[in-house]
Design an enzyme around this catalytic site. Structure first.
Site: not given
Length: 200
Positions: A38-40, A44
């Site tokens: 959900a936050d690639l 990251n």
């Protein structure tokens, strides 16, 4: 993770993209509950001293139920979170988080890694380049001499990841869908001295 957009050789970039696809495939194929990151995004993806990559920051990750006997996840309704530019527009508007949401973000990451561009509207820019038959000019020259035909196929696959229709996006766990990346990975790990022609 700036290294992915500044001077890292194309062979390393492709290896890192393959590692990240494997990480996402592992998360998405977990049974009976898949994990959606959900936050690639580029920041990251963490590199160690040898440039091996790890997917980090699972603060927004969510567990979703898998449909029995199917690849599909049951969507999870949640407040949209993540980073603008990488966030699946469908998730942003509906709050429905699925594996395809990570695929969208991965498409953006691929485009950034191949082009060195970090713009939020990168998919639109690359789509224009494809229409103008100018993809080769978009590839980040600081990465060295890209295998042009195969790199363009990966660009087109990344654009499929960014499709507004979730069903048109490739499945991260499908090797057939990810053949362009696998071919480039094979080329990248082949003999360093071997010259790959533009048409191979």
């Amino acid at each position: 993770m700036d290294g992915l957009s500044k001077g890292l050789p194309w062979r390393d970039r492709i290896r890192i993209l393959s590692e990240q696809r494997s990480a996402l495939a592992h998360l998405h194929s977990s049974r009976p509950h898949a994990i959606i990151h959900a936050d690639l995004k580029l920041t990251n993806i963490l590199l160690d001293g040898g440039n091996s990559s790890r997917l980090g920051d699972f603060g927004t990750a969510r567990v979703v139920q898998m449909k029995p006997l199917e690849e599909d996840t049951i969507c999870r309704r949640t407040n949209p979170m993540g980073t603008m530019g990488y966030m699946d527009p469908v998730f942003f508007t509906t709050g429905e988080l699925t594996a395809e949401s990570d695929v969208y973000a991965f498409g953006v990451v691929i485009l950034q890694v191949l082009t060195g561009l970090l713009d939020l509207n990168i998919a639109e820019q690359v789509q224009e380049a494809v229409k103008m038959d100018a993809v080769h000019g978009l590839l980040d020259a600081s990465a060295g001499n890209w295998p042009g035909v195969q790199a363009e196929r990966l660009v087109r696959l990344a654009l499929r990841c960014c499709n507004m229709e979730r069903k048109r996006r490739p499945t991260i766990t499908s090797d057939a869908d990810w053949r362009p990346l696998d071919i480039l990975r094979t080329m990248a790990t082949g003999s360093k001295s071997r010259k790959w022609s533009q048409g191979s």
